[in-house]
Design a protein around this motif. Structure first.
Motif, PDB file in Angstrom:
ATOM      1  N   PHE A  49      34.988  99.335  63.702  1.00  0.00           N
ATOM      2  CA  PHE A  49      36.250  98.769  63.206  1.00  0.00           C
ATOM      3  C   PHE A  49      36.530  97.453  63.929  1.00  0.00           C
ATOM      4  O   PHE A  49      36.886  96.450  63.301  1.00  0.00           O
ATOM      5  CB  PHE A  49      37.391  99.781  63.428  1.00  0.00           C
ATOM      6  CG  PHE A  49      38.713  99.319  62.886  1.00  0.00           C
ATOM      7  CD1 PHE A  49      38.921  99.245  61.520  1.00  0.00           C
ATOM      8  CD2 PHE A  49      39.749  98.962  63.739  1.00  0.00           C
ATOM      9  CE1 PHE A  49      40.150  98.815  61.008  1.00  0.00           C
ATOM     10  CE2 PHE A  49      40.976  98.538  63.240  1.00  0.00           C
ATOM     11  CZ  PHE A  49      41.166  98.464  61.873  1.00  0.00           C
ATOM     12  N   GLY A  50      36.320  97.482  65.248  1.00  0.00           N
ATOM     13  CA  GLY A  50      36.630  96.316  66.080  1.00  0.00           C
ATOM     14  C   GLY A  50      35.810  95.075  65.729  1.00  0.00           C
ATOM     15  O   GLY A  50      36.257  93.953  65.952  1.00  0.00           O
ATOM     16  N   ALA A 139      44.721  99.049  61.126  1.00  0.00           N
ATOM     17  CA  ALA A 139      44.962  98.933  62.574  1.00  0.00           C
ATOM     18  C   ALA A 139      46.354  99.462  62.919  1.00  0.00           C
ATOM     19  O   ALA A 139      46.536 100.149  63.932  1.00  0.00           O
ATOM     20  CB  ALA A 139      44.809  97.479  63.026  1.00  0.00           C
ATOM     21  N   CYS A 142      46.157 103.176  62.980  1.00  0.00           N
ATOM     22  CA  CYS A 142      45.495 103.654  64.223  1.00  0.00           C
ATOM     23  C   CYS A 142      46.558 103.732  65.302  1.00  0.00           C
ATOM     24  O   CYS A 142      46.703 104.741  66.010  1.00  0.00           O
ATOM     25  CB  CYS A 142      44.436 102.669  64.744  1.00  0.00           C
ATOM     26  SG  CYS A 142      43.015 102.375  63.695  1.00  0.00           S
ATOM     27  N   LYS A 143      47.299 102.618  65.420  1.00  0.00           N
ATOM     28  CA  LYS A 143      48.278 102.490  66.495  1.00  0.00           C
ATOM     29  C   LYS A 143      49.420 103.492  66.345  1.00  0.00           C
ATOM     30  O   LYS A 143      49.866 104.084  67.336  1.00  0.00           O
ATOM     31  CB  LYS A 143      48.828 101.056  66.503  1.00  0.00           C
ATOM     32  CG  LYS A 143      49.710 100.742  67.695  1.00  0.00           C
ATOM     33  CD  LYS A 143      50.106  99.268  67.704  1.00  0.00           C
ATOM     34  CE  LYS A 143      50.907  98.913  68.949  1.00  0.00           C
ATOM     35  NZ  LYS A 143      52.073  99.744  69.185  1.00  0.00           N
ATOM     36  N   HIS A 146      48.156 106.746  67.595  1.00  0.00           N
ATOM     37  CA  HIS A 146      47.936 106.707  69.051  1.00  0.00           C
ATOM     38  C   HIS A 146      49.254 106.689  69.817  1.00  0.00           C
ATOM     39  O   HIS A 146      49.400 107.376  70.825  1.00  0.00           O
ATOM     40  CB  HIS A 146      47.089 105.478  69.420  1.00  0.00           C
ATOM     41  CG  HIS A 146      45.663 105.621  68.969  1.00  0.00           C
ATOM     42  ND1 HIS A 146      44.831 104.549  68.732  1.00  0.00           N
ATOM     43  CD2 HIS A 146      44.917 106.730  68.714  1.00  0.00           C
ATOM     44  CE1 HIS A 146      43.632 104.992  68.351  1.00  0.00           C
ATOM     45  NE2 HIS A 146      43.676 106.310  68.320  1.00  0.00           N
ATOM     46  N   ARG A 150      48.588 109.987  71.623  1.00  0.00           N
ATOM     47  CA  ARG A 150      47.572 109.720  72.652  1.00  0.00           C
ATOM     48  C   ARG A 150      48.252 109.331  73.958  1.00  0.00           C
ATOM     49  O   ARG A 150      49.117 108.465  73.991  1.00  0.00           O
ATOM     50  CB  ARG A 150      46.629 108.607  72.187  1.00  0.00           C
ATOM     51  CG  ARG A 150      45.480 108.364  73.169  1.00  0.00           C
ATOM     52  CD  ARG A 150      44.489 107.356  72.641  1.00  0.00           C
ATOM     53  NE  ARG A 150      45.044 106.005  72.598  1.00  0.00           N
ATOM     54  CZ  ARG A 150      44.349 104.900  72.327  1.00  0.00           C
ATOM     55  NH1 ARG A 150      43.053 104.994  72.051  1.00  0.00           N
ATOM     56  NH2 ARG A 150      44.926 103.726  72.310  1.00  0.00           N
TER      57      ARG A 150
HETATM   58  C1  ASC Z   1      40.747  99.514  67.383  1.00  0.00           C
HETATM   59  C2  ASC Z   1      40.951 100.580  68.262  1.00  0.00           C
HETATM   60  C3  ASC Z   1      42.164 101.075  68.063  1.00  0.00           C
HETATM   61  C4  ASC Z   1      42.827 100.324  66.989  1.00  0.00           C
HETATM   62  C5  ASC Z   1      44.136  99.801  67.447  1.00  0.00           C
HETATM   63  C6  ASC Z   1      44.809  98.976  66.404  1.00  0.00           C
HETATM   64  O1  ASC Z   1      39.730  98.864  67.254  1.00  0.00           O
HETATM   65  O2  ASC Z   1      40.106 101.039  69.148  1.00  0.00           O
HETATM   66  O3  ASC Z   1      42.725 102.066  68.677  1.00  0.00           O
HETATM   67  O4  ASC Z   1      41.894  99.303  66.634  1.00  0.00           O
HETATM   68  O5  ASC Z   1      43.956  99.023  68.591  1.00  0.00           O
HETATM   69  O6  ASC Z   1      46.064  98.583  66.859  1.00  0.00           O
END
Ligand code: ASC
Length: 153
Positions: A49-50, A139, A142-143, A146, A150
């Protein structure tokens, strides 16, 4: 005999998606095995993804085929971690709310997977602008998960 073999092969191919979905019942011998599994998947998924980040920021040239390849891996990997958050697998950086508020966890992880599906469609379009939007939405999801589930390092 040849026909029987073909039938068995086809039956095996038909069963493959079921095997994948039965990953929802994956068994881990120990909680730490589940933690290692989900962390490994997240690590590889984050790597692929990164790689798209610098592309949508204009820091690296846009290679549509490369983005499609990375997104295809993310799409597969995005289905895997959830089966490794079963009952009794508390640990790692997972907050207790993964289990205490599992409905919300499922909602966030589903939203993430929906965004990945949209990212795959965008990657297939070959249009950088579409990839940029879908990448940003993914993204953000994901956040969102998390932030809620997380533990900080
Ligand atoms: C990434 C990664 C995450 C998400 C996050 C997006 O590549 O490891 O956890 O994107 O950072 O905000």
């Amino acid at each position: 005999m040849k026909t029987l073999f073909r039938v068995l092969t086809l039956a095996g191919m038909a069963a493959a998606p079921m095997l994948l979905s039965s990953a929802a019942y994956a068994q881990f011998a120990k909680a730490e095995d589940a933690v290692a599994y989900r962390e490994s998947v997240m690590t590889v998924m984050s790597s692929h993804f990164g790689r798209i980040g610098p592309v949508v920021k204009g820091e690296r040239p846009y290679d549509a085929a490369q983005v499609q390849a990375d997104v295809a891996l993310v799409a597969i990997l995005s289905k895997l971690p959830w089966a490794a958050f079963g009952t009794g697998t508390e640990g790692g950086r997972a907050k207790p709310d993964v289990w205490a508020d599992n409905a919300k966890f499922k909602q966030r992880s589903d939203a993430f997977q929906e965004n990945v599906a949209k990212l795959a469609t965008a990657a297939q379009s070959g249009k950088l602008e579409q990839v940029r939007t879908a990448f940003g939405d993914t993204a953000a999801s994901c956040k969102a998960c998390h932030d809620a589930f997380r533990k900080p390092k």
